[in-house]
Design a protein around this motif. Structure first.
Motif, short mmCIF file in Angstrom:
data_model
loop_
_atom_site.label_atom_id
_atom_site.label_comp_id
_atom_site.label_asym_id
_atom_site.label_seq_id
_atom_site.Cartn_x
_atom_site.Cartn_y
_atom_site.Cartn_z
N GLY A 10 -19.18 -10.99 4.34
CA GLY A 10 -18.61 -12.27 4.77
C GLY A 10 -18.33 -12.35 6.25
N GLU A 11 -18.70 -11.30 6.97
CA GLU A 11 -18.46 -11.32 8.42
C GLU A 11 -19.75 -11.63 9.19
N ALA A 12 -19.56 -11.95 10.48
CA ALA A 12 -20.71 -12.24 11.32
C ALA A 12 -20.49 -11.63 12.69
N VAL A 13 -21.60 -11.38 13.39
CA VAL A 13 -21.50 -10.86 14.75
C VAL A 13 -22.55 -11.54 15.61
N LEU A 14 -22.22 -11.70 16.86
CA LEU A 14 -23.14 -12.31 17.81
C LEU A 14 -24.17 -11.27 18.26
N VAL A 15 -25.43 -11.68 18.28
CA VAL A 15 -26.49 -10.76 18.71
C VAL A 15 -27.18 -11.38 19.92
N THR A 16 -27.18 -10.64 21.02
CA THR A 16 -27.84 -11.19 22.20
C THR A 16 -28.94 -10.24 22.66
N SER A 17 -29.93 -10.85 23.29
CA SER A 17 -31.06 -10.08 23.75
C SER A 17 -31.72 -10.90 24.86
N LEU A 47 -25.56 -12.80 13.28
CA LEU A 47 -25.97 -11.96 12.15
C LEU A 47 -24.85 -11.99 11.11
N PHE A 48 -25.23 -12.26 9.87
CA PHE A 48 -24.25 -12.37 8.78
C PHE A 48 -24.51 -11.32 7.72
N LEU A 49 -23.44 -10.86 7.09
CA LEU A 49 -23.58 -10.08 5.86
C LEU A 49 -22.97 -10.93 4.74
N ALA A 50 -23.85 -11.36 3.83
CA ALA A 50 -23.40 -12.26 2.77
C ALA A 50 -24.07 -11.87 1.47
N GLY A 51 -23.29 -11.61 0.45
CA GLY A 51 -23.83 -11.21 -0.85
C GLY A 51 -24.63 -9.91 -0.76
N VAL A 89 -18.16 -17.78 6.08
CA VAL A 89 -19.23 -17.53 5.10
C VAL A 89 -18.73 -17.95 3.73
N GLU A 90 -19.61 -18.69 3.05
CA GLU A 90 -19.27 -19.22 1.72
C GLU A 90 -20.49 -18.95 0.83
N ASP A 137 -27.50 -23.12 4.89
CA ASP A 137 -27.97 -22.07 3.99
C ASP A 137 -28.44 -20.90 4.85
N LEU A 138 -27.83 -19.73 4.67
CA LEU A 138 -28.18 -18.57 5.50
C LEU A 138 -29.60 -18.10 5.22
#
Lengths: 192, 113, 438
Positions: free
Chosen positions: B21-28, B36-40, B62-63, B77-78
């Motif tokens: 349910g968490e997310a992080v910013l990804v830069t490049s 980036l999400f972790l969901a289910g 995140v839902e 929708d992820l």
């Protein structure tokens, strides 16, 4: 102490009768007036969540219809609570639905938001109970301007039940009676 | 999902860094910022800036397998990037994600569709 | 008088002439050709329970008195004195023995007969034929407690006028033999053409958009499910156009939104199913729910009226119907929900009006009149069915009913009399015991 004696039309009682409270009638009147002025500013500055905080958790926000009836049947003009289809019959949850709606930016009735001006006055303290609960009546004018040309002028009165809480007041029951039969506004997406 | 050697992938941390349910910013460099999400139990990567308003989806809620934008509440929708609710209507660009030796990698080139 | 023939809709393309919302001539003709002919919903039995009760209402622009005669009969009378046109009744409702004009005191009975004229002998010289000067009476008929009236002597019966729309309407209006009672109405003025509010009854395409904020807040605060386009597009119900009337129905239990989308929010207690099965049959009692609907011309979603007040002005009347079968607690809840969602303060309906107004006002733009509106969603994707009466859309979201509504409008506007207005034959199977008035 200046004691103003006003006879309330409904209860036929002196509205500044001596109370259990140490406050003088004049002090109470001044304090409530300030409370209502602050409330009007919150509404007009669209601080609706702060406005809702002026109510108790178990609030009732009620606006009955106003019927055309012969003067001899004046008791039928304003249907009492629980007998009719009122304009508003809201608890805190439903008020939150209405207010949270505005936060979405998609409440089209208020998008862009109305410009409102609430003028509240004619305060009468109707009754003070032993525990400090106050029954107060105010009159109001509210001008609403929406979008380009839409305007509406609402007038009416409010009857509140207020409780002293943490040095201020909280409203547990508000009855709003508009001076209108057919509402002359496209929707009523504002508060009183 | 293409997995050629000449594709650029950006490291987005290690498995375990992100809780469900968490997310992080990804830069490049040269790439739009992504979230980036972790969901289910699965990882998903989307462009970070909401297709509706100027808001970072990595701060969203995140839902299930969707994310709700914090600013105006649009739901995406992820899995597909599809805008599920108003006020958003334009889909989000999505990116392939893979896990290699415990490292989470987000491809710099988005999904085709 | 044939006059202009209106062709305002191209059924091939869905092109719609925006002038129908703004043209004064069209509006005048609507008053005679539509509101002068159709069966109009004007009230409810429960509003006038006792002899002498009256309720003031409207048939289009015509003010009428709905009264209960001393013999229990229902009368619908034009509220205009036959002398000079002044009003007999000024109150919203009440109880009386006679209607007295406030101008010269011509006095009418509850049935509209002219009973007394001051100075009948002295100043009218006994030459006034009171028997010919009763209040103008409309034909009146009821369905499930709802009172309809028409000015047209040649109109078909109300039963034929409703036709197989009743197969759907029964599911809510006629579910219980105990009937319903009406409360209200809220009245307010909308700056719209009346037709935009009517065609919107079959418009589910707008719901996730126009009502996004209300649905969103209900999701957040009340924990109700989100209403997304995806969800909408998967609905199993369909739009049906039956004999001039628009119906949207939900399939149960697949359309899980049906419960909250009920147009008349009767509580429908669990234990009413047995009676509903007896009255409506198994299928209509359990497998289908009436959704949004409109009755031609101006009944909008339940017992609610869009009363014309000019091309760009509509008076809305918002009643609630509660079921006599419900407990007092359920009735209270029904009324509370009804107030919160629709009506002038409804957090759903409040967001509709500016859209309807803009649609209405598009007829003022010469540039837009050239372009025309497009009600082309789902053209060609329709079917009929052995069970569900009417012209059915292939998907839940469709503008098929919009197109049919404006075709119906043309049929009324271009007809010289009722003889020119087609009626769909009744073909549906009405299982159960429920009838027009039983």
């Amino acid at each position: 102490m200046v004691v103003v004696t006003v006879i309330d039309r409904d209860t036929q009682s002196e509205v500044f009768a001596p109370t259990a409270s140490a406050k003088s009638a004049q002090e109470l009147w001044t304090e409530l007036n300030a409370f209502y002025i602050a409330e009007a500013w919150l509404l007009d500055e669209r601080k609706l969540h702060e406005w809702l905080d002026m109510f108790t958790e178990d609030l009732l926000y009620f606006m009955p219809r106003r019927k055309n009836v012969p003067s001899r049947e004046a008791d039928r003009e304003i249907p009492p609570y629980g007998t009719d289809l009122p304009f508003f019959d809201e608890d805190r949850k439903m008020m939150l639905v209405r207010i949270q709606r505005m936060d979405s930016g998609m409440a089209w009735a208020e998008e862009p938001p109305s410009r409102t001006r609430h003028l509240v006055g004619n305060l009468v303290v109707q009754r003070v109970e032993e525990d400090g609960t106050v029954h107060a009546k105010t009159a109001f004018l509210c001008h609403r301007s929406h979008a380009e040309y839409d305007t509406a002028l609402y007038s009416g009165y409010r009857e509140d039940v207020l409780h002293p809480v943490d040095g201020t007041w909280k409203i547990s029951r508000r009855t709003i009676v508009l001076d209108v039969n057919v509402v002359l506004d496209k929707n009523m997406a504002i508060f009183f | 999902m293409s997995d050629q050697d000449d594709e650029r992938w950006t490291t987005a941390g290690r498995v375990g860094d992100l809780a469900e349910g968490e997310a992080v910013l990804v830069t490049s460099p040269g790439c739009p910022a992504r979230a980036l999400f972790l969901a289910g139990g699965d990882y998903f990567a989307l462009d970070d800036v909401c297709s509706h308003g100027k808001s970072s989806l990595s701060e969203g809620f995140v839902e299930g397998t969707a994310v709700e934008c914090v600013l105006h509440g649009a739901l995406f929708d992820l899995r597909t990037g599809k805008a599920l609710t108003m006020p958003a209507t334009v889909p989000m660009t999505t990116y392939p994600v893979r896990v290699s030796d415990g490292e989470i990698l987000v491809r710099d080139r988005p999904h085709e569709n | 008088m044939a006059g202009t023939k209106y062709e305002i809709l191209d059924p091939e393309t869905g092109w719609l002439d925006p002038s129908i919302y703004t043209d004064q001539e069209i509006y005048r003709r609507e008053m005679t050709h539509i509101f002068g002919r159709a069966w109009l919903l004007i009230g409810h039995d429960s509003l006038i329970p006792n002899p002498g009760d009256f309720f003031h209402t409207y048939m289009g622009e015509d003010p009428v008195i709905l009264s209960r005669g001393s013999d229990g009969s229902v009368n619908v009378l034009l509220n205009m004195c036959r002398h000079r046109g002044a009003r007999l009744v000024r109150a919203d409702d009440g109880n009386c023995n006679s209607f007295v004009c406030s101008y010269h005191a011509w006095t009418y009975g509850l049935d509209g007969e002219l009973e007394y004229v001051p100075g009948e002998q002295e100043v009218y010289y006994g030459e006034l034929d009171r028997s010919k000067l009763g209040l103008k009476r409309a034909r009146v008929a009821t369905y499930a407690g709802l009172v309809f009236a028409t000015w047209a002597e040649d109109a078909p019966s109300l039963e034929d006028y409703l036709g197989d729309a009743r197969w759907y309407l029964d599911m809510e209006f006629n579910r219980s033999g105990k009937g319903t009672y009406a409360v209200g109405p809220h009245k307010w003025i909308q700056p719209i053409n009346w037709k935009t509010a009517v065609d919107n009854c079959s418009d589910w395409y707008h719901v996730p958009v126009s009502h996004a904020s209300a649905a969103n807040a209900m999701f957040r605060v009340l924990g109700e499910p989100r209403f997304t386009h995806d969800r909408l597009f998967q609905m199993k119900g369909r739009a049906a156009f039956v004999n001039g009337h628009q119906v949207q129905y939900f399939k149960m239990p697949e359309d899980s939104l049906a419960g909250q989308s009920k147009s008349i929010p009767t509580a429908t207690a669990e234990d009413d199913t047995a009676e509903a099965v007896e009255r409506l049959g198994e299928f209509r009692a359990k497998s289908v729910v009436l959704g949004t609907h409109s009755l031609f011309p101006n009944t909008v979603l339940g017992f609610r009226l869009a009363i014309p007040r000019g091309p760009l002005k509509t008076e809305f009347w918002h009643f609630a119907l509660a079921s006599n079968a419900d407990t007092p607690e359920q009735q209270r809840e029904v009324l509370r929900v009804h107030t919160a969602r629709n009506g002038v303060t409804g957090h759903f309906e409040a967001d509709d009006v500016d859209n309807w107004r803009q649609v209405s006002e598009s007829g003022l733009s010469g540039t837009y009149r050239e372009l025309g509106q497009r009600v082309n969603l789902g053209i060609g994707h329709t079917h009929t069915d052995d069970v569900f009466p009417g012209a059915l859309s292939d998907r839940f979201v469709s503008e098929n009913n919009h197109r049919h509504f404006y075709r119906r409008w043309e049929e009324f506007m271009n007809a010289d009399s009722w003889a020119d207005i087609p009626l769909d034959p009744q073909k549906a199977t009405y299982e159960g015991t429920a009838g027009m008035n039983e």
